[in-house]
Design an enzyme around this catalytic site. Structure first.
Site, mmCIF file in Angstrom:
data_model
loop_
_atom_site.group_PDB
_atom_site.id
_atom_site.type_symbol
_atom_site.label_atom_id
_atom_site.label_comp_id
_atom_site.label_asym_id
_atom_site.label_seq_id
_atom_site.Cartn_x
_atom_site.Cartn_y
_atom_site.Cartn_z
ATOM 1 C CG ASN A 1 -0.314 0.222 2.622
ATOM 2 O OD1 ASN A 1 0.131 -0.597 2.324
ATOM 3 N ND2 ASN A 1 -0.969 0.537 3.733
ATOM 4 C CB ILE A 2 1.917 3.811 -2.819
ATOM 5 C CG1 ILE A 2 2.584 2.483 -2.706
ATOM 6 C CG2 ILE A 2 2.412 5.082 -2.708
ATOM 7 C CD1 ILE A 2 2.355 2.094 -4.215
ATOM 8 C CB SER B 1 -4.027 14.538 -0.888
ATOM 9 O OG SER B 1 -5.288 14.388 -2.012
ATOM 10 C CD GLU C 1 -5.646 -5.464 -1.488
ATOM 11 O OE1 GLU C 1 -4.973 -4.876 -1.437
ATOM 12 O OE2 GLU C 1 -5.891 -6.092 -0.352
HETATM 13 ZN ZN ZN Z 1 -8.193 -2.054 -1.901
#
Ligand code: ZN
Length: 128
Positions: A40-41, A45, A53
């Site tokens: 995840n990034i 914002s 995924e």
């Molecule tokens: Zn997701």
């Protein structure tokens, strides 16, 4: 599937999640046997945050793959893909095998995308 979980676990450690501190790793197995991982990034914002995924899927697609066999998702508590990711993945492989595991390698679920996301909006939905 241990290899897929290991790839997701490793990718999780590369997550950029300074806001939630909730690190997620994902690894996608293509029909040709390649594995693409993602993490995840997050973004200041918040709505621009990318889930692990979708990062894994985008990486695979950018490398020329559109047919997938399985996706492993690893987080500290073995959480499931969000709704946006379910929709994103459904575009390519509605019957995708989904493996949910925690950071200890404990598999909490082996299911399919179609079970997690029934009656999905799909390319067929655009047919008249
Ligand atoms: Zn997701």
């Amino acid at each position: 599937m241990r290899e897929l979980i290991a790839a997701a676990t490793e990718a999780r450690l590369r997550a950029y999640a300074p806001y939630s501190d909730f690190l997620v790793g994902a690894a996608l197995l293509t029909s040709s046997g390649k594995i693409y991982a993602g993490c995840n990034i997050e973004n200041s914002s918040y709505s621009l945050t990318c889930c692990a995924e979708r990062v894994a899927t985008a990486s695979a697609i950018a490398d020329g793959h559109q047919n997938f066999e399985a996706l492993a998702v690893v987080s500290v508590n073995g959480s499931y893909p969000c709704g946006a990711c379910r929709q994103f993945l459904n575009e390519f492989t509605p019957d995708l095998l989904i493996i949910i595991a925690d950071t200890h390698g404990k598999i909490s679920a082996e299911t399919t995308l179609s079970a997690l996301y029934p009656s999905a909006f799909s390319p067929d939905s655009l047919e008249p």
